[in-house]
Design an enzyme around this catalytic site. Structure first.
Site, short mmCIF file in Angstrom:
data_model
loop_
_atom_site.label_atom_id
_atom_site.label_comp_id
_atom_site.label_asym_id
_atom_site.label_seq_id
_atom_site.Cartn_x
_atom_site.Cartn_y
_atom_site.Cartn_z
N GLN A 1 -4.47 -1.53 9.70
CA GLN A 1 -4.39 -2.86 9.09
C GLN A 1 -4.95 -3.91 10.05
OE1 GLN A 1 -3.18 -3.54 5.86
NE2 GLN A 1 -4.04 -5.56 6.30
N LYS B 1 0.84 -1.20 0.00
CA LYS B 1 0.00 0.00 0.00
C LYS B 1 0.88 1.25 0.00
CE LYS B 1 -3.76 -2.47 2.21
NZ LYS B 1 -4.44 -2.88 3.45
N ASP C 1 -11.04 2.73 4.34
CA ASP C 1 -11.41 1.32 4.18
C ASP C 1 -12.93 1.17 4.05
OD1 ASP C 1 -9.33 -0.49 3.94
OD2 ASP C 1 -8.93 -0.56 6.09
#
Ligand code: NAD
Length: 291
Positions: free
Chosen positions: A98, A54, A121
């Site tokens: 994460q 990422k 997200d």
């Protein structure tokens, strides 16, 4: 006739080139680049790889990414205090924590602590509600990437039978909702679904997001159907397999994603798009979507 291959890698590359231009424009207009904070707690090897990928993707398009790598002994209070700081940092437009988190940290409390306007997200309950209500908001990256891939390939959705296998909060459920908003007739399957093969056989679109190598066989696919394989299953020899028996399904389907090179690259691309979208909305000032 063998199916058309839906090349997620190629589309991701094209979209990233476009994102790079838009990032440069944002920077010229506001004086700062879009900023993404990536928070990793602990040393899970797979998470480390995801976070690194990422970060590289951000750098390649000019998004400023900062990594916060915290030890697994980090307390929930310490993590929440970092998120609070990032929520108030004007250089940060997106916050990604994460998952999974170590067991002593309540994932739900952490997701709910992220400001919905920075929730790239799309997991915050406010963004989930906006998705269900079909209002503007940040959408989860994997389902958004799947829709981008289908749209690019010109796969029709309105009025079609779509079968989504897997009901996770990050893929199956949000994708089912997005397909419904595109006027597909959606069936959401899971581990308790009876006769999964028969349900899949009536689908014009099958999406597999289960995490079981080659669960979906070629003879479960209606001739000409589109098949999207989200699964990533590492084999003992180190290779990757999807949730669909590709060699069988490619003979029957009209279009199919490979693993790797299908959904995966699109997921990261949507993270970049979400960060840019969040940056634009935050720069435009408070609106319904950012309150
Ligand atoms: P998950 O692991 O949270 O849940 C799996 C789902 O599959 C559950 O809803 C369960 O009910 C269903 N299921 C399990 N066994 C089944 C069976 N025999 N028949 C029907 N349904 C069954 O799911 P997830 O987090 O969405 O991940 C699914 C897969 O997708 C994993 O392989 C994961 O690595 C992969 N994934 C890939 C990406 C990407 O960007 N390519 C992103 C997210 C997840």
């Amino acid at each position: 006739m063998a199916a058309t291959i839906l090349d997620g890698k190629a589309l991701a590359q094209a979209r990233r080139a476009q994102i790079q231009e838009e990032v440069a424009r944002f920077r010229a207009e506001t004086g700062i680049p879009p900023g993404l904070a990536v928070v990793l707690v602990g040393d899970d090897p797979a998470s480390r790889i995801y976070v690194r990928n990422k970060e590289r993707a951000c750098q390649a398009v000019g998004i400023a990414s900062e990594q916060h790598h915290l030890p697994s002994s980090t307390s929930q209070a310490q993590l929440l205090s970092l998120i609070d700081r990032l929520n108030r940092d004007p250089r940060i437009h997106g916050i990604l924590v994460q998952l999974p988190l170590p067991p002593h940290i309540d994932e739900r409390a952490v997701i709910e602590a992220i400001h919905p306007a920075k929730d790239v997200d799309g997991f915050h309950p406010a963004n989930v509600a906006r998705l269900v209500l079909n209002q503007e908001g940040l959408r989860p990256c994997t389902p958004a990437g799947i829709l981008a891939l289908l749209d690019h390939a010109g796969v029709p959705l309105a009025g079609t039978e779509a079968v989504v296998v897997g009901r996770s909060n990050i893929v199956g459920k949000p994708l089912a909702m997005m397909l419904l908003h595109r006027d597909a007739t959606v069936t959401l399957c899971h581990s308790r679904t009876r006769d999964l093969a028969a349900v899949c056989r009536r689908a014009d679109l099958v999406v597999a997001a289960v995490g079981r190598a080659e669960l979906i066989r070629g003879d479960w696919i209606k001739p000409g159907a589109a098949v999207i394989d989200v699964g990533i299953n590492r084999q003992p020899d180190g290779s990757l397999k999807g949730d669909v028996a590709f060699d069988e399904a490619v003979q029957v389907a009209g279009a199919i994603t490979p693993v790797p090179g299908g959904v995966g690259p699109m997921t990261i691309t949507m993270l970049l798009e979400n960060t840019l979208q969040a940056a634009r909305q935050l720069a435009a000032g408070p609106s319904e979507a950012t309150r």
